[in-house]
Write an enzyme that holds these catalytic residues in place. Structure first.
Site, short mmCIF file in Angstrom:
data_model
loop_
_atom_site.label_atom_id
_atom_site.label_comp_id
_atom_site.label_asym_id
_atom_site.label_seq_id
_atom_site.Cartn_x
_atom_site.Cartn_y
_atom_site.Cartn_z
N SER A 254 -43.26 1.08 19.44
CA SER A 254 -42.77 -0.12 18.76
C SER A 254 -42.26 -1.19 19.43
O SER A 254 -41.57 -0.95 20.78
CB SER A 254 -41.79 0.53 17.74
OG SER A 254 -40.65 0.79 18.34
N LYS A 255 -42.29 -2.41 18.87
CA LYS A 255 -41.63 -3.54 19.46
C LYS A 255 -40.16 -3.36 19.72
O LYS A 255 -39.45 -3.91 20.77
CB LYS A 255 -41.64 -4.71 18.39
CG LYS A 255 -42.94 -5.24 18.33
CD LYS A 255 -43.53 -6.26 18.98
CE LYS A 255 -44.80 -6.89 18.63
NZ LYS A 255 -44.97 -7.89 19.71
N ARG A 256 -39.59 -2.39 19.04
CA ARG A 256 -38.03 -2.13 18.95
C ARG A 256 -37.67 -1.45 20.17
O ARG A 256 -36.93 -1.77 20.91
CB ARG A 256 -37.59 -1.45 17.71
CG ARG A 256 -35.89 -1.48 17.54
CD ARG A 256 -35.80 -0.81 16.10
NE ARG A 256 -36.46 0.40 15.92
CZ ARG A 256 -36.15 1.45 16.58
NH1 ARG A 256 -35.16 1.78 17.28
NH2 ARG A 256 -36.88 2.72 16.17
N GLY A 258 -39.44 -1.35 22.73
CA GLY A 258 -39.95 -2.19 24.06
C GLY A 258 -41.30 -2.73 23.77
O GLY A 258 -41.33 -3.33 22.36
N ASP A 264 -47.11 -8.98 24.23
CA ASP A 264 -46.04 -8.25 24.88
C ASP A 264 -46.24 -8.10 26.16
O ASP A 264 -45.41 -8.54 27.39
CB ASP A 264 -45.40 -7.12 24.44
CG ASP A 264 -44.84 -7.49 22.87
OD1 ASP A 264 -44.42 -8.31 22.75
OD2 ASP A 264 -44.69 -6.29 22.30
#
Length: 492
Positions: A254-256, A258, A264
């Site tokens: 997840s973005k959270r 990393g 990204d």
RNA sequence: GGUCCCAUCGUCUAGUGGUUAGGACACAGGAUUUUCAUUCCUGCAACAGGGGUUCAAUUCCCCUUGGGACUACCA
């Protein structure tokens, strides 16, 4: 094996392209290229509530960045298009009608509220959840009446009773489901849009897809798809379900936690060929001990049999290691395009400076082999462009001493007498000075590095000095001399 | 809850009915190097548990355990 290999990557434009999706696309791509088949991109945008225009753009961008160019699809065309499902709506409607006619499907007039109640009741009774098939046995008269009243309806597939539905997953083997635990899946929604299941089956058939390579979250839906193919009288494609990619804590990427999206990784200085290589090795291996493989080599070696059914963890450390390998292979010139904007963003370079400034190439060329990401090059590049504003504290203690000032003053004199200010002559000068004065070479090199760069680590000193140029080196050593003067009391 | 999938070092993985279970990342130590990094060498470290089948199971089968997916008019 079907005569013609046609595969597709069919993302839904509801968000960025994450690495799991990218790997599915990659395996489709490799499989197609390996077998001389066709790689198709199809956009599954039948959920108009979650559709995002920006997501669509990002998907194209991510795929292109990774070099996963599709043979047929949006922005490309092909004989079985259009390749965006929202542009194919009439077909799904038509096929749903056909299934109603042939009594493989039926209209369901149940309201969402009733469905919710059924679900809750079944859950409480610990029965398997699912639709109770109330509308399956509506009489023609009842259907007419509902239609006349303009009641909204959906279309459901009639799942036959008592059947064992099996399919052969190319990486897991035979998988069986009892049809009795399958509920009557929705084919067409109230808004006239198809569900994934209908659109997917109809399009895979229309586009003559030979192999469906998709994420393993679809395993449980596959028996229903098989039944749908059967209802249409079509031969299903071959299926292969890819295992998931997990984050190091065993959860979803997840973005959270990393990076999760392809972009990204681009943003944080990963090279596309490194991500390509790394991602391919999550769940696949050539069967020997090769680790670093380029695109062509991988196409050559690819096979579905070597895909593991096991979920794998995304290890960023290993990605970085691999990125370092690719960084090493690149010429500094080839990296300028990507690094230059980052240098500018850091404020190291004035806005009017251009990419062809030799110091940019020098900086990249001296830093790339000691970096694992493009961003790491940039983080360590400041002294190529800006005079150091302070000296690394620990290094001062170690390398700046009471006698350093005198050494610098002598050096300045010697440097001034140089005809050519380059790596070779600098090397020679330092060594001769060392021998003549009896000062260890390290006692010369380390203080100079600190004076010139502000830090105790980095490229070889003489290459660095050459890249910086005589003028800059002089200025910085002089600055260090006055700094030493000012701080002489604190020196050992 | 139901159905299905999965299980080799911390991580990515190779592998076989009989192997000292191999490689890579990471980690630790050492060598080289003007620093850092590279490179090289060495070390650490795995067949989830229990039953079978077999002369022999990490490998084949079953169970358990653990993890995951699905169980939407989302994909």
């Amino acid at each position: 094996m079907p005569a013609e290999i046609r595969v597709r990557f069919a993302p839904s434009p509801t968000g960025y392209l994450h690495v799991g999706g990218a790997r599915t696309a990659l395996f489709n791509y490799l499989f197609a290229r390996r077998s001389g088949g066709t790689f198709i991109l199809r956009i599954e945008d039948t959920d108009r509530g979650r559709f995002q225009e920006s997501a669509l753009e990002e998907i194209y961008q991510s795929l292109r960045w990774l070099g996963l160019d599709w043979d047929e699809g949006p922005q490309k065309g092909g004989e079985v298009g259009p390749y965006i499902q929202s542009e194919r709506l009439d077909r799904y409607q038509k096929y749903a009608d056909q299934l109603i006619q042939s009594e493989h499907a039926y209209r369901c007039f149940c309201t969402p509220q009733r469905l919710e109640e059924v679900r809750l009741k079944r859950e409480k009774e610990k029965q398997s959840t699912g639709y109770d098939r109330l509308c399956r046995d509506l009489t023609p008269a009842q259907i007419e009446e509902n239609l006349a009243q303009n009641k909204p309806y959906i279309v459901r597939l009639k799942i036959p009773a008592g059947r064992t539905v099996s399919f052969n997953d190319l990486i897991r083997g035979k998988i069986d489901y009892q049809s009795d635990i399958l509920d009557d899946l929705v084919l067409l929604k109230t808004d006239g849009f198809p569900t994934y299941h209908l659109a997917n089956v109809v399009d895979d058939h229309a586009m003559r897809i030979s192999h469906v390579l998709r994420g393993d979250e679809w395993i449980a839906s596959t028996p229903r798809h098989v039944l749908l193919y059967e209802a249409f009288g079509w031969t299903p494609p071959l299926f292969a379900h890819m295992p998931v990619i997990l984050d190091p804590s065993g959860g979803k990427l997840s973005k959270r936690k990393g990076a999760a999206s392809v972009m990204d990784y681009k943003r944080t200085g990963i090279l596309p060929e490194a991500l390509f290589n790394f991602i391919a090795f999550l769940g696949w291996s050539p069967g020997d001990e090769r680790e670093k493989m380029g695109r062509e080599e991988m196409i050559e070696a690819f096979s579905l049999e070597n895909i593991s059914p096991k979920a794998s963890v995304f290890d960023e450390k290993k990605l970085e290691w691999m990125n370092g390998l690719y960084l090493h292979d690149h010429s500094a010139e080839s990296l300028v395009r990507d690094v230059f904007p980052l240098l500018k963003a850091k404020g190291f370079i004035s806005s009017e400076a251009n990419e062809h400034d030799p110091i940019v190439v020098s900086a990249i060329s001296l830093l790339k082999d000691r970096s694992r990401r493009l961003t790491e090059i940039v983080e360590n590049a400041s002294y190529f462009f800006i005079d150091p504003v302070s000296y690394e504290e620990k290094a001062v203690i170690k390398y700046f001493a009471k006698g350093t000032k005198a050494v610098f003053e002598t050096l300045i004199d010697k440097l001034d007498g140089m005809i050519e200010f380059n790596q070779v002559s600098l090397d020679k000068l330092y060594h001769e000075y060392s021998t003549a004065s009896g000062v260890a070479i390290g006692e010369l090199i380390h203080p100079t590095r600190l004076a010139v760069s502000g830090v105790s680590f980095g490229p070889g000193l003489f290459e660095l000095m050459q890249a910086l140029g005589k003028e800059t080196v002089f200025r910085r050593i002089k600055t260090a001399i006055s700094w030493l003067e000012k701080n002489s009391a604190t020196l050992q």
